[in-house]
Design a protein around this motif. Structure first.
Motif, PDB file in Angstrom:
ATOM      1  N   MET A   1       0.840  -1.187   0.000  1.00  0.00           N
ATOM      2  CA  MET A   1       0.000   0.000   0.000  1.00  0.00           C
ATOM      3  C   MET A   1       0.889   1.255   0.000  1.00  0.00           C
ATOM      4  SD  MET A   1      -3.084   0.877   2.573  1.00  0.00           S
ATOM      5  CE  MET A   1      -2.774   2.355   3.476  1.00  0.00           C
ATOM      6  N   THR A   2       0.521   2.220  -0.794  1.00  0.00           N
ATOM      7  CA  THR A   2       1.292   3.458  -0.904  1.00  0.00           C
ATOM      8  C   THR A   2       0.760   4.478   0.096  1.00  0.00           C
ATOM      9  OG1 THR A   2       1.647   3.037  -3.236  1.00  0.00           O
ATOM     10  CG2 THR A   2       2.022   5.270  -2.482  1.00  0.00           C
ATOM     11  N   THR A   3       1.682   5.124   0.785  1.00  0.00           N
ATOM     12  CA  THR A   3       1.341   6.179   1.726  1.00  0.00           C
ATOM     13  C   THR A   3       1.625   7.519   1.065  1.00  0.00           C
ATOM     14  OG1 THR A   3       1.967   4.754   3.561  1.00  0.00           O
ATOM     15  CG2 THR A   3       1.829   7.095   4.030  1.00  0.00           C
ATOM     16  N   THR A   4       0.758   8.497   1.317  1.00  0.00           N
ATOM     17  CA  THR A   4       0.952   9.836   0.756  1.00  0.00           C
ATOM     18  C   THR A   4       1.408  10.790   1.850  1.00  0.00           C
ATOM     19  OG1 THR A   4      -0.735   9.439  -0.919  1.00  0.00           O
ATOM     20  CG2 THR A   4      -0.184  11.730  -0.474  1.00  0.00           C
ATOM     21  N   ILE A   5       2.449  11.554   1.519  1.00  0.00           N
ATOM     22  CA  ILE A   5       3.006  12.552   2.428  1.00  0.00           C
ATOM     23  C   ILE A   5       2.577  13.925   1.919  1.00  0.00           C
ATOM     24  CG2 ILE A   5       5.124  13.489   3.411  1.00  0.00           C
ATOM     25  CD1 ILE A   5       6.508  10.879   2.408  1.00  0.00           C
ATOM     26  N   ARG A   6       1.938  14.717   2.770  1.00  0.00           N
ATOM     27  CA  ARG A   6       1.553  16.081   2.399  1.00  0.00           C
ATOM     28  C   ARG A   6       2.726  17.013   2.643  1.00  0.00           C
ATOM     29  NH1 ARG A   6      -2.397  18.164   5.823  1.00  0.00           N
ATOM     30  NH2 ARG A   6      -2.653  19.880   4.385  1.00  0.00           N
ATOM     31  N   ILE A   7       3.138  17.709   1.583  1.00  0.00           N
ATOM     32  CA  ILE A   7       4.261  18.638   1.711  1.00  0.00           C
ATOM     33  C   ILE A   7       3.921  19.986   1.081  1.00  0.00           C
ATOM     34  CG2 ILE A   7       5.969  16.768   1.722  1.00  0.00           C
ATOM     35  CD1 ILE A   7       6.716  17.664  -1.169  1.00  0.00           C
ATOM     36  N   ALA A   8       4.737  20.961   1.418  1.00  0.00           N
ATOM     37  CA  ALA A   8       4.703  22.277   0.781  1.00  0.00           C
ATOM     38  C   ALA A   8       6.136  22.592   0.386  1.00  0.00           C
ATOM     39  CB  ALA A   8       4.165  23.331   1.741  1.00  0.00           C
ATOM     40  N   ALA A   9       6.308  23.139  -0.819  1.00  0.00           N
ATOM     41  CA  ALA A   9       7.652  23.405  -1.326  1.00  0.00           C
ATOM     42  C   ALA A   9       7.680  24.729  -2.069  1.00  0.00           C
ATOM     43  CB  ALA A   9       8.105  22.269  -2.236  1.00  0.00           C
ATOM     44  N   ALA A  10       8.905  25.251  -2.236  1.00  0.00           N
ATOM     45  CA  ALA A  10       9.054  26.549  -2.890  1.00  0.00           C
ATOM     46  C   ALA A  10      10.068  26.483  -4.015  1.00  0.00           C
ATOM     47  CB  ALA A  10       9.491  27.610  -1.888  1.00  0.00           C
ATOM     48  N   CYS A  11       9.708  27.114  -5.131  1.00  0.00           N
ATOM     49  CA  CYS A  11      10.647  27.404  -6.212  1.00  0.00           C
ATOM     50  C   CYS A  11      11.240  28.765  -5.867  1.00  0.00           C
ATOM     51  CB  CYS A  11       9.928  27.475  -7.559  1.00  0.00           C
ATOM     52  SG  CYS A  11       9.246  25.910  -8.119  1.00  0.00           S
ATOM     53  N   LEU A  12      12.434  28.758  -5.298  1.00  0.00           N
ATOM     54  CA  LEU A  12      13.090  29.998  -4.895  1.00  0.00           C
ATOM     55  C   LEU A  12      14.079  30.390  -5.979  1.00  0.00           C
ATOM     56  CD1 LEU A  12      13.743  29.118  -1.148  1.00  0.00           C
ATOM     57  CD2 LEU A  12      11.935  30.566  -2.088  1.00  0.00           C
ATOM     58  N   LEU A  13      13.876  31.560  -6.558  1.00  0.00           N
ATOM     59  CA  LEU A  13      14.685  32.025  -7.684  1.00  0.00           C
ATOM     60  C   LEU A  13      15.597  33.164  -7.251  1.00  0.00           C
ATOM     61  CD1 LEU A  13      11.726  32.027 -10.193  1.00  0.00           C
ATOM     62  CD2 LEU A  13      13.604  30.378 -10.155  1.00  0.00           C
ATOM     63  N   ASP A  14      16.848  33.111  -7.726  1.00  0.00           N
ATOM     64  CA  ASP A  14      17.767  34.207  -7.434  1.00  0.00           C
ATOM     65  C   ASP A  14      17.642  35.291  -8.506  1.00  0.00           C
ATOM     66  OD1 ASP A  14      19.230  33.297  -9.641  1.00  0.00           O
ATOM     67  OD2 ASP A  14      21.019  32.779  -8.490  1.00  0.00           O
ATOM     68  N   GLU A  15      18.473  36.339  -8.392  1.00  0.00           N
ATOM     69  CA  GLU A  15      18.362  37.464  -9.329  1.00  0.00           C
ATOM     70  C   GLU A  15      18.687  37.058 -10.763  1.00  0.00           C
ATOM     71  OE1 GLU A  15      22.425  37.051  -7.855  1.00  0.00           O
ATOM     72  OE2 GLU A  15      20.546  37.304  -6.765  1.00  0.00           O
ATOM     73  N   ALA A  16      19.392  35.955 -10.956  1.00  0.00           N
ATOM     74  CA  ALA A  16      19.732  35.479 -12.303  1.00  0.00           C
ATOM     75  C   ALA A  16      18.683  34.499 -12.844  1.00  0.00           C
ATOM     76  CB  ALA A  16      21.106  34.802 -12.284  1.00  0.00           C
TER      77      ALA A  16
END
Length: 134
Positions: A1-16
């Motif tokens: 059985m597959t377990t699901t993990i709830r996450i939150a993530a960010a695409c953090l972009l630099d000045e370039a």
């Protein structure tokens, strides 16, 4: 059985326009900064807490733009899936790895990708981010 993990993530972009990737200690896959929800947390609350713990980065909620809601196989945990709310933000300053992070890396979203990207990042987030940046 597959377990699901709830996450939150960010695409953090630099000045370039480069995307910040992180690798947790003892793992091979690079992924977005962020992590699992704690009981009762919203995605934004979980993300802001994780960014503070992992990168000593403290963003205002207003700095985060929703990118989307994605699901994929977990990179480092067999028989697990991640259910992720992903946001985009500009990095206001340089960051250093803290907590369980081993390494930071930078990726040009429009360039070549290394083989060791987490499935969520490679299969879903990068195509959505490229569309978002256009």
């Amino acid at each position: 059985m597959t377990t699901t993990i709830r996450i939150a993530a960010a695409c953090l972009l630099d000045e370039a326009g480069r995307l910040l990737l992180v690798r947790k200690r003892g793992t091979l896959a690079f992924m977005l900064p962020g992590g699992k929800h704690e009981s009762g947390e919203t995605s934004i609350q979980a993300l802001l807490r994780e960014l503070g713990e992992e990168l000593d980065l403290h963003l205002a909620t207003s700095a985060l733009t929703p990118l989307g809601h994605f699901q994929a196989d977990a990179a480092n945990e067999p028989d697990m899936r991640v259910d992720a709310h992903v946001y985009v933000a500009t990095l206001p300053h340089a960051v250093q790895p803290a907590a369980e992070l081993e390494e930071l890396a930078w990726l040009d979203p429009a360039g070549d990708y290394p083989h060791n990207l987490a499935p969520l990042l490679r299969e879903q987030v990068l195509p959505a981010l490229l569309a978002h940046l256009d």
